[in-house]
Design a protein around this motif. Structure first.
Motif, PDB file in Angstrom:
ATOM      1  N   THR A  82     -68.926 -10.057 -76.608  1.00 37.63           N
ATOM      2  CA  THR A  82     -68.803 -10.419 -77.870  1.00 37.63           C
ATOM      3  C   THR A  82     -69.168  -9.568 -78.830  1.00 37.63           C
ATOM      4  N   ARG A 141     -71.062 -16.494 -87.202  1.00 36.28           N
ATOM      5  CA  ARG A 141     -71.998 -16.298 -86.140  1.00 36.28           C
ATOM      6  C   ARG A 141     -72.979 -17.301 -85.951  1.00 36.28           C
ATOM      7  N   GLY A 173     -71.703 -20.377 -84.428  1.00 37.21           N
ATOM      8  CA  GLY A 173     -71.768 -20.156 -82.881  1.00 37.21           C
ATOM      9  C   GLY A 173     -73.255 -20.636 -82.144  1.00 37.21           C
ATOM     10  N   ILE A 228     -70.041 -23.250 -74.420  1.00 41.53           N
ATOM     11  CA  ILE A 228     -69.573 -22.368 -76.039  1.00 41.53           C
ATOM     12  C   ILE A 228     -68.984 -21.157 -75.288  1.00 41.53           C
ATOM     13  N   THR A 229     -69.903 -20.205 -74.726  1.00 45.77           N
ATOM     14  CA  THR A 229     -69.513 -19.014 -74.332  1.00 45.77           C
ATOM     15  C   THR A 229     -68.289 -18.851 -73.503  1.00 45.77           C
ATOM     16  N   ASN A 263     -65.210 -19.938 -75.346  1.00 46.68           N
ATOM     17  CA  ASN A 263     -64.788 -18.820 -76.416  1.00 46.68           C
ATOM     18  C   ASN A 263     -64.250 -17.678 -75.755  1.00 46.68           C
ATOM     19  N   LEU A 271     -63.515 -15.123 -83.305  1.00 47.98           N
ATOM     20  CA  LEU A 271     -63.922 -15.602 -81.949  1.00 47.98           C
ATOM     21  C   LEU A 271     -65.256 -14.626 -81.485  1.00 47.98           C
ATOM     22  N   LEU A 321     -68.063 -15.888 -83.152  1.00 48.83           N
ATOM     23  CA  LEU A 321     -68.558 -17.152 -82.641  1.00 48.83           C
ATOM     24  C   LEU A 321     -69.293 -16.918 -81.362  1.00 48.83           C
ATOM     25  N   GLY A 322     -68.904 -16.107 -80.555  1.00 52.23           N
ATOM     26  CA  GLY A 322     -69.455 -15.786 -79.363  1.00 52.23           C
ATOM     27  C   GLY A 322     -70.870 -15.033 -79.349  1.00 52.23           C
ATOM     28  N   SER A 330     -73.256 -17.761 -79.665  1.00 54.45           N
ATOM     29  CA  SER A 330     -73.480 -18.652 -78.504  1.00 54.45           C
ATOM     30  C   SER A 330     -74.208 -17.742 -77.389  1.00 54.45           C
TER      31      SER A 330
END
Length: 461
Positions: A250, A291, A294, A306-307, A310, A343, A346-347, A350
């Motif tokens: 990530t 971020r 996430g 979520i991870t 993702n 993405l 976002l990761g 998470s």
């Protein structure tokens, strides 16, 4: 890797040292603590933001370096790789520096250190300078990568547990936005027909301002001490290294692509510096802004879930990039690459949100309950975050080295993206196998229930 202590500060320490700090006391927090903490957060973000900009400065500088500089695309990828490498390595000592020097003094020092790579690059940035000299200047820029670790450690001590998520999220996001900002400044300089020295010259006074403001406005908490025992325990725990691996996928992707995006557009699609700069900032900007989302999604649905999904989305975006690369479709390539940035951001949220839950679950598995379990989780998760952040940043090195090799071997980045696709698939498997797979039965025919070890599901981590 630091922990508050009730021990008094050494009497020889002078300056803006806070002798008593108890943010968990609501009366203290409402009357005194919140105002002081927010002030320190603001100036910490300022310094960290500039640190990220200087760390990723060479992602913009290489766009200026045309044929007259005598550098191949492989040389340029090597230059940005070394900045990434040093930025990852220095995160470890920077994490401990806050307790040694104090948050205020270390922010002054770390901000002032940003002058070294900026002034050095300003002095040598001209055609005819050797590749080795450029490489050394890029390595100096790596000190900017360490500011994240020390800033997070410092701000962590200022805020109560109920406010840490918000404060650390704002601190991290404000720092990460330094990446698109330096790229936007580079776009403005290129658009105004300026040169790389102008870009460097813009940042020098801002570095000085950040250091001076940190000296005048920030504080140090005297009770902050390095918890070396927690650091050793975290280093011995398998989950620290598993999460480091996932964070490579990530944050490593975010920082690696931040360095490489413009260079890939320039090398593979023949974009001019101005054309590349017009789009390179978009991905890092969106990745930084998303971020906190996430983290919020992880709070609601579980970080591991979520991870996991993702990584599925990151793999899908990478597959689209591979198709676009083979078809030489610049619009599709650019769109999918920006989606991959989003993405990765976002990761980031998470995966980091998983860490406290993992160590809290370990505390429960040890039979701890209540505040005792919470304290164990805070101690180990805080210590592990420095290591995870450092190892995760090494993913950026891997990405740029993969691009270098891919362009040398096949003349495009397609080979590198195939490797990234396989890596995201492996991250998916690890996330599922370790944190989402149904736990084994607590007992077998050969194991009495009284001797069975407790089995915990990490699905809600």
């Amino acid at each position: 890797m630091t922990a508050p202590s009730t021990a008094p500060a050494p009497p020889s320490r002078g300056g803006r040292w806070i002798q008593h700090w108890d943010p968990e006391d609501e009366t203290f927090w409402n009357e005194t603590g919140e105002k002081v903490a927010r002030r320190n957060l603001f100036f910490s973000v300022l310094s960290e933001h500039i640190g990220f900009s200087i760390w990723t400065l060479w992602s913009v500088m290489v766009l200026f370096m045309g044929p007259e500089y005598g550098l191949t695309p492989a040389d340029k990828f090597t230059i940005v790789s070394m900045a990434t490498l040093v930025g990852a390595i220095v995160r470890v000592p920077y994490t401990f520096a806050v307790a040694i020097f104090g948050g205020r003094m270390w922010t002054v020092i770390s901000a002032s250190l940003l002058l070294l790579p900026t002034v050095a690059a300003f002095a040598v940035m001209e055609p005819g300078t050797s590749f080795t000299t450029f490489l050394l200047c890029a390595m100096l820029a790596g000190v900017g990568g360490g500011n994240f670790a020390s800033s997070m450690t410092n701000i962590n001590a200022f805020f109560p547990l109920r406010k840490k998520g918000w404060a650390l999220g704002l601190n991290a996001g404000g720092g990460n936005i330094g990446v698109p900002v330096v790229q936007l400044v580079g776009l403005a300089v290129i658009g105004a027909s300026g040169g790389p020295r102008l870009l460097l010259g813009i940042y020098i006074p801002f570095i000085v301002i950040a250091a001076v403001l940190a000296w005048l406005k920030m504080d140090s908490i005297s009770s902050v001490r390095n918890d070396t025992g927690a650091a050793k325990d975290a280093a011995k725990d398998a989950h620290t290294w598993i999460m480091s691996f996932l964070y490579i996928g990530t944050f490593g992707s975010f920082i690696g692509y931040s360095f490489a995006f413009g260079l890939v557009l320039q090398t593979q699609f023949g974009r001019t510096p101005l054309q590349a700069a017009y789009v390179t900032f978009i991905g890092p900007l969106l990745g930084s802004l998303i971020r906190p989302l996430g983290g919020a999604l992880a709070d609601r649905f579980g970080g591991a879930k979520i991870t996991l999904w993702n990584y599925v989305a990151m793999a899908a975006a990478t597959a689209v990039i591979i198709v676009a690369s083979m078809q030489k479709s610049l619009p599709l390539f650019t769109t999918a690459f920006i989606a991959l940035f989003v993405l990765s951001g976002l990761g980031n949220g998470s995966t980091f949100k998983m860490i406290p839950g993992i160590f809290h679950n370990k505390a429960l598995a040890k039979g701890l309950t209540g505040e005792e379990a919470a304290a164990y989780g805070r101690r180990l998760s805080g210590a592990s975050m420095g290591l995870i952040g450092a190892v995760g940043a090494l993913g950026g090195l891997g990405i740029n080295l993969a691009f270098r090799q891919s362009f040398l071997s096949v003349g495009s980045g397609t080979g590198a993206f195939v490797a990234f696709l396989a890596f995201y698939g492996l991250c998916f498997v690890v996330t599922w196998a370790v944190y989402l797979r149904r736990p084994a039965a607590p007992e077998t025919d050969a194991t009495p229930a009284s001797e069975a070890k407790p089995q915990l599901s990490y699905a809600e981590v």
